[in-house]
Design a protein around this motif. Sequence first.
Motif, PDB file in Angstrom:
ATOM      1  N   ALA A 280       0.835  -1.206   0.000  1.00 21.56           N
ATOM      2  CA  ALA A 280       0.000   0.000   0.000  1.00 21.56           C
ATOM      3  C   ALA A 280       0.869   1.256   0.000  1.00 21.56           C
ATOM      4  O   ALA A 280       0.589   2.213  -0.736  1.00 21.56           O
ATOM      5  N   ALA A 281       1.927   1.256   0.803  1.00 19.33           N
ATOM      6  CA  ALA A 281       2.814   2.425   0.874  1.00 19.33           C
ATOM      7  C   ALA A 281       3.506   2.683  -0.467  1.00 19.33           C
ATOM      8  O   ALA A 281       3.768   3.828  -0.826  1.00 19.33           O
ATOM      9  N   ALA A 282       3.775   1.609  -1.207  1.00 22.14           N
ATOM     10  CA  ALA A 282       4.444   1.750  -2.506  1.00 22.14           C
ATOM     11  C   ALA A 282       3.455   2.064  -3.622  1.00 22.14           C
ATOM     12  O   ALA A 282       3.865   2.341  -4.754  1.00 22.14           O
ATOM     13  N   GLY A 283       2.153   1.992  -3.319  1.00 21.45           N
ATOM     14  CA  GLY A 283       1.148   2.272  -4.337  1.00 21.45           C
ATOM     15  C   GLY A 283       0.991   1.166  -5.364  1.00 21.45           C
ATOM     16  O   GLY A 283       0.588   1.419  -6.494  1.00 21.45           O
ATOM     17  N   LEU A 284       1.317  -0.045  -4.982  1.00 19.14           N
ATOM     18  CA  LEU A 284       1.223  -1.190  -5.892  1.00 19.14           C
ATOM     19  C   LEU A 284      -0.134  -1.877  -5.752  1.00 19.14           C
ATOM     20  O   LEU A 284      -0.793  -1.749  -4.715  1.00 19.14           O
TER      21      LEU A 284
END
Length: 180
Positions: free
Chosen positions: A54-58
């Motif tokens: 989620a933090a990486a936007g994947l």
Amino acid sequence: MDRTTTAVLRRHRARQQAESVKNGTMPSGYVFTNLRGAPLNPDRLTRLLYEFIAAAGLPPVRLHDLRHGAASLALQAGADLKVVQDQLGHSSIVITADTYVSVLPDVARQAAEDTATLILQAGRLIPGTNRPAGRSARRNRARTGPAPRPTPHRAGVARLPQRDQEIGGRGRRLSQPLTR
């Protein structure tokens, strides 16, 4: 494992051992542990993975999908199917092939391209040497055509076309048919 991953894991183990000495505990032998040295709970790993994703936007990926991704990448990189089977711990190569069948056409296509390149390169060499064939050698080979194929005669004996039997390649007549 590759050298980079091995080096990272060795540094991680050295840190764990240093922390064990500092805390006065025995190393557990597990690679990834909680603060007390016990193995991480699988649910905790899953939650951490989801947080990282989620933090990486994947897009969402399950922990088990990473295993499939690693196998697919290995096959794309040219790893042998038997090697991937061993890495995954599959009991049969059929399981590996069936699971990663979507990756295999690309691997097969690349293998075909590599084989064709090898054959084309070999065709540019003088037979029996590793030297490139010059224009005249290629021209002569094209003019003479392929060598005559032996025709079956009887078990264990092949006959060359009549002209080649009589001449024997050097102007000598042969009294017996050539054998294989």
